[in-house]
Design a protein around this motif. Structure first.
Motif, PDB file in Angstrom:
ATOM      1  N   ILE A  18       1.033  14.380   7.936  1.00 29.90           N
ATOM      2  CA  ILE A  18       0.234  13.559   7.031  1.00 29.90           C
ATOM      3  C   ILE A  18       0.630  13.875   5.596  1.00 29.90           C
ATOM      4  O   ILE A  18       0.428  14.996   5.141  1.00 29.90           O
ATOM      5  CB  ILE A  18      -1.268  13.847   7.221  1.00 29.90           C
ATOM      6  N   PRO A  19       1.187  12.915   4.859  1.00 29.32           N
ATOM      7  CA  PRO A  19       1.488  13.168   3.443  1.00 29.32           C
ATOM      8  C   PRO A  19       0.171  13.389   2.699  1.00 29.32           C
ATOM      9  O   PRO A  19      -0.744  12.583   2.769  1.00 29.32           O
ATOM     10  CB  PRO A  19       2.150  11.875   2.972  1.00 29.32           C
ATOM     11  N   ASP A  26      -3.772  18.110  -1.282  1.00 30.56           N
ATOM     12  CA  ASP A  26      -5.044  17.634  -1.825  1.00 30.56           C
ATOM     13  C   ASP A  26      -6.024  17.559  -0.662  1.00 30.56           C
ATOM     14  O   ASP A  26      -5.933  16.678   0.189  1.00 30.56           O
ATOM     15  CB  ASP A  26      -4.853  16.256  -2.460  1.00 30.56           C
ATOM     16  N   PRO A  27      -7.005  18.506  -0.572  1.00 33.35           N
ATOM     17  CA  PRO A  27      -7.901  18.519   0.578  1.00 33.35           C
ATOM     18  C   PRO A  27      -8.735  17.251   0.720  1.00 33.35           C
ATOM     19  O   PRO A  27      -9.042  16.836   1.839  1.00 33.35           O
ATOM     20  CB  PRO A  27      -8.789  19.748   0.348  1.00 33.35           C
ATOM     21  N   THR A  28      -9.088  16.611  -0.383  1.00 39.16           N
ATOM     22  CA  THR A  28      -9.849  15.361  -0.314  1.00 39.16           C
ATOM     23  C   THR A  28      -9.027  14.303   0.404  1.00 39.16           C
ATOM     24  O   THR A  28      -9.533  13.568   1.254  1.00 39.16           O
ATOM     25  CB  THR A  28     -10.243  14.885  -1.724  1.00 39.16           C
ATOM     26  N   LEU A  34      -8.002  12.087   7.842  1.00 38.30           N
ATOM     27  CA  LEU A  34      -8.540  12.460   9.152  1.00 38.30           C
ATOM     28  C   LEU A  34      -9.746  11.597   9.526  1.00 38.30           C
ATOM     29  O   LEU A  34      -9.885  11.187  10.674  1.00 38.30           O
ATOM     30  CB  LEU A  34      -8.911  13.942   9.168  1.00 38.30           C
ATOM     31  N   HIS A  35     -10.590  11.304   8.543  1.00 35.51           N
ATOM     32  CA  HIS A  35     -11.764  10.460   8.811  1.00 35.51           C
ATOM     33  C   HIS A  35     -11.351   9.058   9.237  1.00 35.51           C
ATOM     34  O   HIS A  35     -11.988   8.463  10.106  1.00 35.51           O
ATOM     35  CB  HIS A  35     -12.685  10.424   7.604  1.00 35.51           C
ATOM     36  N   THR A  36     -10.284   8.509   8.639  1.00 38.24           N
ATOM     37  CA  THR A  36      -9.816   7.176   9.045  1.00 38.24           C
ATOM     38  C   THR A  36      -9.294   7.192  10.484  1.00 38.24           C
ATOM     39  O   THR A  36      -9.262   6.157  11.136  1.00 38.24           O
ATOM     40  CB  THR A  36      -8.707   6.626   8.131  1.00 38.24           C
TER      41      THR A  36
END
Length: 114
Positions: A18-19, A26-28, A34-36
């Motif tokens: 995951i880029p 960038d943790p956000t 991941l949520h998507t």
């Protein structure tokens, strides 16, 4: 994000790459991705720097810590390193085993009673 060669090798080994930022993750951005994918319960393990990043971004809702029955000296860092968002935490579980280890799990209190 790993460099192109490492990312390719990871993908070929079956990993999903995951880029999430160049040079620094960038943790956000990671959690949003991941949520998507429907992954809304995420366990993160890391050191004081990663913990501070997550806390500063307001991304922590629980925190687990093990305390060993040892006294160790040295110049180690604190639990987090760097600025963090402040908040009040409440214990969810506090457990002890027969060898003296303590296991704690805390949850962020989103609203503090007046």
């Amino acid at each position: 994000m790993p460099d192109g060669v490492a990312a390719t090798a990871l993908a070929e080994a079956g990993a999903t790459v995951i880029p999430a930022g160049a040079g620094r993750v960038d943790p956000t951005r990671v959690l949003a991705d991941l949520h998507t994918r429907g992954l809304t319960r995420v366990l993160v393990e890391g050191g004081p720097g990663l913990l501070a990043q997550l806390a500063a971004a307001g991304l922590l809702d629980e925190y687990c810590q093990t305390v060993a029955p040892l006294v160790v000296g040295g110049d180690g860092t604190r639990t987090t390193r760097g600025p963090v968002a402040t908040g009040r935490w409440e214990p969810v579980h506090l457990l002890a085993d027969g060898d003296g280890y303590l296991y704690g799990r805390w949850r962020i209190r989103r609203s503090v009673p007046a």
